[in-house]
Design an enzyme around this catalytic site. Structure first.
Site, short mmCIF file in Angstrom:
data_model
loop_
_atom_site.label_atom_id
_atom_site.label_comp_id
_atom_site.label_asym_id
_atom_site.label_seq_id
_atom_site.Cartn_x
_atom_site.Cartn_y
_atom_site.Cartn_z
N SER A 164 0.80 -1.29 -0.04
CA SER A 164 -0.02 -0.04 -0.15
C SER A 164 0.81 1.21 -0.20
O SER A 164 1.87 1.47 -0.78
CB SER A 164 -0.90 -0.06 1.24
OG SER A 164 -2.02 0.79 1.14
N ASP A 408 -9.33 -5.81 -4.67
CA ASP A 408 -8.80 -4.46 -4.11
C ASP A 408 -9.27 -3.10 -4.39
O ASP A 408 -8.85 -2.79 -5.58
CB ASP A 408 -7.04 -4.50 -4.09
CG ASP A 408 -6.42 -3.50 -3.18
OD1 ASP A 408 -7.15 -2.63 -2.83
OD2 ASP A 408 -5.16 -3.61 -3.05
N HIS A 433 -6.21 -6.80 -0.74
CA HIS A 433 -4.88 -5.84 -0.56
C HIS A 433 -3.77 -6.63 -0.01
O HIS A 433 -3.88 -7.11 1.03
CB HIS A 433 -5.59 -4.82 0.61
CG HIS A 433 -4.95 -3.43 0.68
ND1 HIS A 433 -4.58 -2.64 -0.50
CD2 HIS A 433 -4.21 -2.72 1.76
CE1 HIS A 433 -3.82 -1.67 -0.23
NE2 HIS A 433 -3.83 -1.60 1.12
#
Length: 473
Positions: A164, A408, A433
């Site tokens: 991320s 995601d 994710h």
């Protein structure tokens, strides 16, 4: 709701991880990591503001798998939370280290966890001003350099990993310090959308993932009847204003966002307690025969009341509005992320109730400027990451893996197509994710097993190429 087929995950610690102190300590005790601190420079770019002052930057390290003098250094570029939470939920890195004989380091990002440059005053203005992407990258570069010197590993290749926002930082490390970083695995890194590129309605459209069935339609049935809303949704207090309804909509939208991001095929304790396949559980809950609002309450409870201990939902303590409409979380880490979302990280995402299932909630540049000016006395630079870190002009870079799962909602804000023979996009059907960074699990879909194999092979190729050069390690 976002049922049939699931949802399409910045990995923020939206909620406190609901693991008891004893369980948490046991997880740390049995992990291979040792916790250490590095005297980190406060301000890398201004000799006058702080001089040579330092703060203690936390990092975790293990040499259990390292072929000393020969193996690479796997370095996790810590993101917006306590570094232990990422280390305990990124088992692929240690599995790969065991295969490839690597030293492993997880570095905590300044202003998060215990790496607070000014202690309890870190989130005051102007002390918070040293919280920038550039300062964090320089922290990592200095730490890498120091560790390589201390461990007689100055020529051992460094591969950076991140998920991320941490994945964004891994990309940036490869761009900014290619002399030091040989390659990067950027998992679920929304480097395009956070630079202000793309469609601002994309994120919540991808959370919805199917034809919109809006939550506002459910609420509008009883919108004037605040008492009944309180009763049906088990709110601690009845809403008393449009502002309260806006807060309620934000809380509900955040719950669906979290379940979409964390739609793992097994239960997790990463950002709260999540059951296996939380999207499926949510859809089953929403489609029960009982009342719609009661079902909506119980669906939100998957996120906010997983233990069943809450007797009611407090709108303003469970969810805090901030400069990130996907949620900043709670506690001091949320303050740091809010500041970053007010400066360099562009998170202007809208829900519109047309392309998504959520009530119209606009958060564009105007709203962001107003909020950030009032909260932090700053005005954002909406396109700074495009200027500073190449935007979508990445073709001149090399040795970066961009992995994304199609469950995601962050995926389409990242790189989905390979840009060259050494800028590889790995797409993971059925992946949430940064699922690929998690450790192996019997419930893993075949797609993530294949993705990890591809990633491992590419990293091994980078290492093999470098080790053929004279005087490596």
């Amino acid at each position: 709701c976002f049922c049939a087929g699931g949802s399409h995950g910045l990995s923020r610690l939206f909620l406190q991880v609901k693991v008891s102190p004893g369980e948490r300590e046991e997880l740390r005790r049995t992990s291979p990591f040792t916790e250490k601190y590095f005297p980190q420079t406060l301000d890398h770019f201004n000799f006058n503001s702080q001089g040579n002052r330092t703060f203690n930057q936390r990092y975790l390290i293990t040499d259990r798998y390292w072929l000393k003098g020969h193996g690479p250094l796997f370095f996790y570029t810590g993101n917006e939370g306590d570094i232990w939470d990422f280390a305990l939920n990124s088992g692929f890195i240690t599995e790969l280290a065991a295969q490839q004989g690597a030293l492993v380091v997880f570095a905590e990002h300044r202003y998060y966890g215990k790496s607070l440059p000014f202690g309890l005053q870190s989130f005051n203005v102007p002390e918070v001003g040293l919280l920038t992407v550039e300062q964090a990258l320089a922290d990592y570069a200095l730490l890498i350099s120091a560790l390589r010197g201390q461990l007689a590993a100055t020529r051992c290749p460094v591969i950076v990993f991140g998920g991320s926002y941490g994945g964004m930082l891994s990309v940036y490390m490869r761009l900014r310090y290619p002399n030091m970083v040989a390659g990067a695995l950027a998992a679920s890194a929304p480097i395009l959308s956070t630079a202000g590129l793309g469609d601002p309605s994309q994120f919540f459209r991808d959370v919805t993932a199917v034809s919109p069935v809006c939550l506002s339609a459910l609420l509008s049935l009883l919108l004037p009847d605040y008492r009944r809303i309180q009763e049906k949704l088990s709110l601690c207090k009845p809403p008393s204003s449009p502002e309260d309804i806006y807060q309620l909509n934000g809380l509900l939208r955040n719950a669906f966002t979290l379940m979409a991001m964390l739609d793992y095929p097994y239960s997790t304790h990463f950002m709260g307690n999540m059951p296996a396949n939380p999207v499926k559980v949510a859809c089953e809950t929403m489609l029960r025969a009982s009342g719609l609002l009661e079902n909506l309450r119980d669906t939100a409870g998957i996120v906010y009341n997983s233990t069943g201990a809450l007797g009611c939902f407090d709108l303003y303590s469970l969810y805090v509005q901030c400069a990130d409409p996907t949620g900043c979380g709670l506690g001091s880490n949320s303050l740091a992320w809010d500041y970053q979302a007010c400066t360099e990280i562009n998170l202007c995402y809208d829900s519109n109730n047309e392309t998504d299932m959520f009530p119209p909630m606009t958060f564009g540049e105007t709203e962001r400027n107003i909020y950030c000016s009032k909260r932090w006395a700053v005005l954002p630079r909406p396109r700074w990451l495009q200027t500073q870190f190449w935007g979508d002009a990445l073709s001149a870079a090399s040795n970066i893996i961009f992995s994304n799962g199609d469950l995601d909602p962050w995926a389409n804000g990242g790189v989905r197509k390979s840009l060259s023979s050494s800028l590889i996009a790995v797409n993971i059907p059925g992946g949430a994710h940064h699922l690929d960074l998690r450790g192996s699990n019997d419930a893993d879909p075949e797609s993530v097993i294949k993705a990890r194999k591809t990633e491992a092979d590419l990293i091994a190729q980078w290492f093999f190429h470098i080790t053929r050069e004279p005087q490596f390690c």
